[in-house]
Design an enzyme around this catalytic site. Structure first.
Site, PDB file in Angstrom:
ATOM      1  N   CYS A  79       0.772  -1.534   0.387  1.00 20.23           N
ATOM      2  CA  CYS A  79      -0.143   0.108   0.118  1.00 20.23           C
ATOM      3  C   CYS A  79       0.858   1.647  -0.268  1.00 20.23           C
ATOM      4  CB  CYS A  79      -1.399  -0.056   1.459  1.00 20.23           C
ATOM      5  SG  CYS A  79      -2.238   1.317   0.566  1.00 20.23           S
TER       6      CYS A  79
ATOM      7  N   HIS B  90      -4.033  -5.478   0.870  1.00 18.37           N
ATOM      8  CA  HIS B  90      -3.120  -6.469   2.086  1.00 18.37           C
ATOM      9  C   HIS B  90      -2.796  -7.462   2.357  1.00 18.37           C
ATOM     10  CE1 HIS B  90      -3.084  -1.695   3.946  1.00 18.37           C
ATOM     11  NE2 HIS B  90      -3.375  -1.285   3.228  1.00 18.37           N
TER      12      HIS B  90
ATOM     13  N   GLU C 212      -2.096  -9.132   4.784  1.00 21.22           N
ATOM     14  CA  GLU C 212      -1.781  -9.388   5.955  1.00 21.22           C
ATOM     15  C   GLU C 212      -2.931  -9.531   7.205  1.00 21.22           C
ATOM     16  OE1 GLU C 212      -0.636  -7.131   5.073  1.00 21.22           O
ATOM     17  OE2 GLU C 212      -1.691  -5.158   5.651  1.00 21.22           O
TER      18      GLU C 212
ATOM     19  N   SER D 290       2.236 -12.237  38.842  1.00 19.27           N
ATOM     20  CA  SER D 290       0.916 -11.858  38.867  1.00 19.27           C
ATOM     21  C   SER D 290      -0.205 -13.340  38.808  1.00 19.27           C
ATOM     22  CB  SER D 290       0.893 -10.511  38.272  1.00 19.27           C
ATOM     23  OG  SER D 290       0.530 -11.739  37.023  1.00 19.27           O
ATOM     24  N   GLY D 291       0.192 -13.942  38.651  1.00 21.00           N
ATOM     25  CA  GLY D 291      -0.325 -15.571  38.229  1.00 21.00           C
ATOM     26  C   GLY D 291      -0.880 -15.349  36.334  1.00 21.00           C
ATOM     27  N   GLY D 292      -0.723 -14.057  35.818  1.00 17.50           N
ATOM     28  CA  GLY D 292      -0.856 -13.842  34.495  1.00 17.50           C
ATOM     29  C   GLY D 292      -0.117 -14.762  33.914  1.00 17.50           C
ATOM     30  N   VAL D 293      -0.340 -15.130  32.862  1.00 17.38           N
ATOM     31  CA  VAL D 293       0.458 -15.648  31.545  1.00 17.38           C
ATOM     32  C   VAL D 293       1.586 -15.224  31.605  1.00 17.38           C
ATOM     33  CG1 VAL D 293       0.922 -16.627  29.177  1.00 17.38           C
ATOM     34  CG2 VAL D 293      -1.721 -15.736  30.363  1.00 17.38           C
ATOM     35  N   ASP D 294       1.330 -14.102  31.001  1.00 18.61           N
ATOM     36  CA  ASP D 294       3.333 -13.421  30.336  1.00 18.61           C
ATOM     37  C   ASP D 294       4.119 -13.378  31.905  1.00 18.61           C
ATOM     38  OD1 ASP D 294       1.758 -12.479  28.620  1.00 18.61           O
ATOM     39  OD2 ASP D 294       1.550 -10.528  29.044  1.00 18.61           O
ATOM     40  N   SER D 295       3.705 -13.344  33.295  1.00 18.44           N
ATOM     41  CA  SER D 295       4.779 -13.594  34.101  1.00 18.44           C
ATOM     42  C   SER D 295       5.279 -14.859  34.406  1.00 18.44           C
ATOM     43  CB  SER D 295       4.071 -12.746  34.901  1.00 18.44           C
ATOM     44  OG  SER D 295       3.346 -13.173  36.139  1.00 18.44           O
TER      45      SER D 295
END
Ligand code: XMP
Length: 516
Positions: free
Chosen positions: A80, A167, A169, A221-226
């Site tokens: 584009c 596009h 993508e 924290s209990g979340g996925v990332d940490s």
């Protein structure tokens, strides 16, 4: 490792391009539009993609790619705006169209091109542009046109420079992945070297070199990332070097603390510090109804407990590991892309501990090049169970922002029970993984009900379920009514304090995902 560099001109789909390339198994990175490709030394550049942009190339301050992009000697694909900027730089002409092209657009392929290998003539592309290439740049020929006769793809095969007006993508573009694959694998010859297994190997060496024999503290924290950050460090370092700290605020979901603890122990954690600070948090929140005040109190308590506990551990010179993602880096404009957005900054407490560690160069962010779905894949590769890697995001202030008005221990108990039934039922019914985030909210109103012959007043509970890509915008999950009604009955039967259940049908914007 072979890499495709994506030049960011501010287009909304820049990140999507990068994700798609990685889905093909090829590593990709986003860089600012004026980045000198000769400065790049992390990996081997095999190709360059110039992204779309909200600008028109005809505007005076429209962003231009670094001139050395064209001297790097690797294939280039302009998408584009990326195509238009190439056209303008190489003596082509770009004009504003009278009739603009948006949405589905079937394309006619004029001649064979390596970009369209395996793509049928007449395939439906996805357009979103006001400007168009009126005269192709020198050396280029038109290889595809839209129904309106507008150039949709151009190539200069000698230099291996390509440009497409549509596009590839976006999912609505037919054969979009095939076109990106043709560019990355066939034209650029990039090897599929991107996998989480490989990532662990690369990052292991980097972490070991950086950390040496020092200690690392991970705030869980209990979340996925940490949790994935913690598991990754346990895998890369001697577990004796890794201190994991989890603060139970009393505002967690049912069984959350036990589950997180068990999983980290299974991953080999030896220094796992689970701090029960629930009474402090609840005490500090007593009598407070204002949502902003509640957030502030929770944030302050967090900082205080964190500092006290880190002090007790006697590891003041330790590194601090954080689960920052690639999208967080891009949103905060840190070195990648130029388009800084600050929508999420209010969510993250500026902890003095983090600031201090950062000032001393002691922060490590091993997920900083990963997207959320890659972090989940990494978690799986590390052996974390689906209950952890597929879990929905959970905000730092926890149930504190899901109990509207004053937070009390009793309300926490009620909400925990109702929320657990809701989430368990979603999992049983195969709905959980279709949803970005689902949770229950306890409202500060009581409503009339009948129980036998008697009237009574009980709490109203709201159920929320949204679909989203990244939490920035969200749409209401199209909940099957049958399931909703059954879940409502299950909750009111099992949690006597709840007498009425409602479903939140607001999108974001104008509403936010959380209620407070
Ligand atoms: P909102 O409610 O602003 O939330 O639409 C967008 C996403 O961010 C999460 N969220 C938070 N996460 N600390 C966090 O770590 C917070 O204070 C916070 N507030 C909202 C929310 O759950 C959603 O995923």
């Amino acid at each position: 490792m072979d890499c495709i560099l994506i030049y960011d001109f501010g287009g909304q789909t820049c990140q999507l391009i990068s994700r798609r390339i990685r889905e093909l198994g090829v590593y990709s990175e986003i860089v600012p539009h004026d980045f000198d490709p000769f400065q790049y030394s992390n990996h081997t550049i095999k190709g360059i993609i110039l992204s779309g942009s909200p600008y028109s190339v005809r505007e005076a301050d429209a962003p231009k790619p670094h001139r050395r992009v064209f001297e790097r000697g690797v294939p280039i694909l302009g998408i584009c705006y990326g195509l238009q900027v190439m056209a303008q730089l190489f003596r082509g002409k770009v004009e504003r169209l009278e009739k603009q092209e948006y949405g589905r657009a079937p394309l006619q392929l004029l001649e064979a091109s390596p970009l369209f290998e395996g793509v049928p003539n007449g395939f439906v592309s996805w357009m979103s542009h006001g400007d168009s290439v009126a005269t192709p740049p020198s050396g280029f020929k038109i290889v595809a046109v839209s129904k309106e006769g507008i150039p949709a793809a151009l190539e200069d095969r000698e230099r291996s420079w390509y440009g497409i007006q549509f596009h590839p993508e976006v999912t609505h573009c037919e054969f979009g992945m095939k076109i990106l694959e043709n560019f990355s694998l066939r034209i650029c010859g990039a090897r599929k070297e991107w996998s989480m297994e490989r990532y662990i190997e690369t990052v292991r060496t980097q972490i070991q070199q950086r950390v040496g024999n020092s200690k690392v503290l991970v705030l869980i924290s209990g979340g996925v990332d940490s949790t994935v950050t913690g598991a990754l460090l346990l895998k890369c370092l001697d577990p004796n070097q890794v201190h994991l700290m989890y603060i139970d605020t009393g505002l967690m979901r049912k069984n959350e603390t036990q589950e997180v603890g068990e999983n980290l122990r299974k991953m080999g954690a030896t220094h796992l510090h689970i701090i029960d600070a629930s009474s402090r948090f609840l005490e500090a929140l007593r009598g407070v109804e204002d949502p902003e005040k509640k957030r502030q109190i929770i944030g302050d308590q967090f900082i205080r407990v964190q500092e006290e506990e880190v002090g007790k551990l006697g590891i003041t010179d330790a590194f601090l590991a954080q689960g920052t993602l690639y999208t967080d880096m891009i949103e905060s404009g840190k070195g990648v892309g130029k388009k800084a957005q600050t929508i999420k900054s209010h969510h993250n407490v500026r902890s003095p501990l983090v600031e201090e560690k950062r000032a001393k160069g002691l922060v490590i962010e091993p997920l900083e090049r990963l997207y959320k779905d890659e972090v989940r894949a990494l978690g799986r590769e590390l052996g974390l169970p689906p209950s952890i890697v597929n879990r929905h995001p959970f905000p730092g202030p926890g149930l504190g922002v899901r109990i509207l008005g004053e937070v009390t221990e009793e309300k926490c108990r009620i909400l925990r029970e109702a929320d657990a039934i809701y989430l368990e039922e979603l999992k049983k019914r195969g709905l959980y993984d279709q949803i970005w985030q689902a949770f229950a909210v306890l409202l500060p109103v009581r409503s009339v009900g009948v129980l036998g012959d008697a009237r009574d007043y009980r709490y109203v509970l709201a159920l929320r379920a949204v679909v989203s890509q990244d939490g920035m915008t969200a749409d209401v999950f199209d909940f099957p009514m049958k399931d909703l009604k059954e879940i409502s009955s299950l909750i009111t039967n099992a949690v006597p304090q709840v007498g009425r259940v409602v479903y939140d049908v607001s999108s974001k914007p104008p509403a936010t995902i959380e209620w407070e």
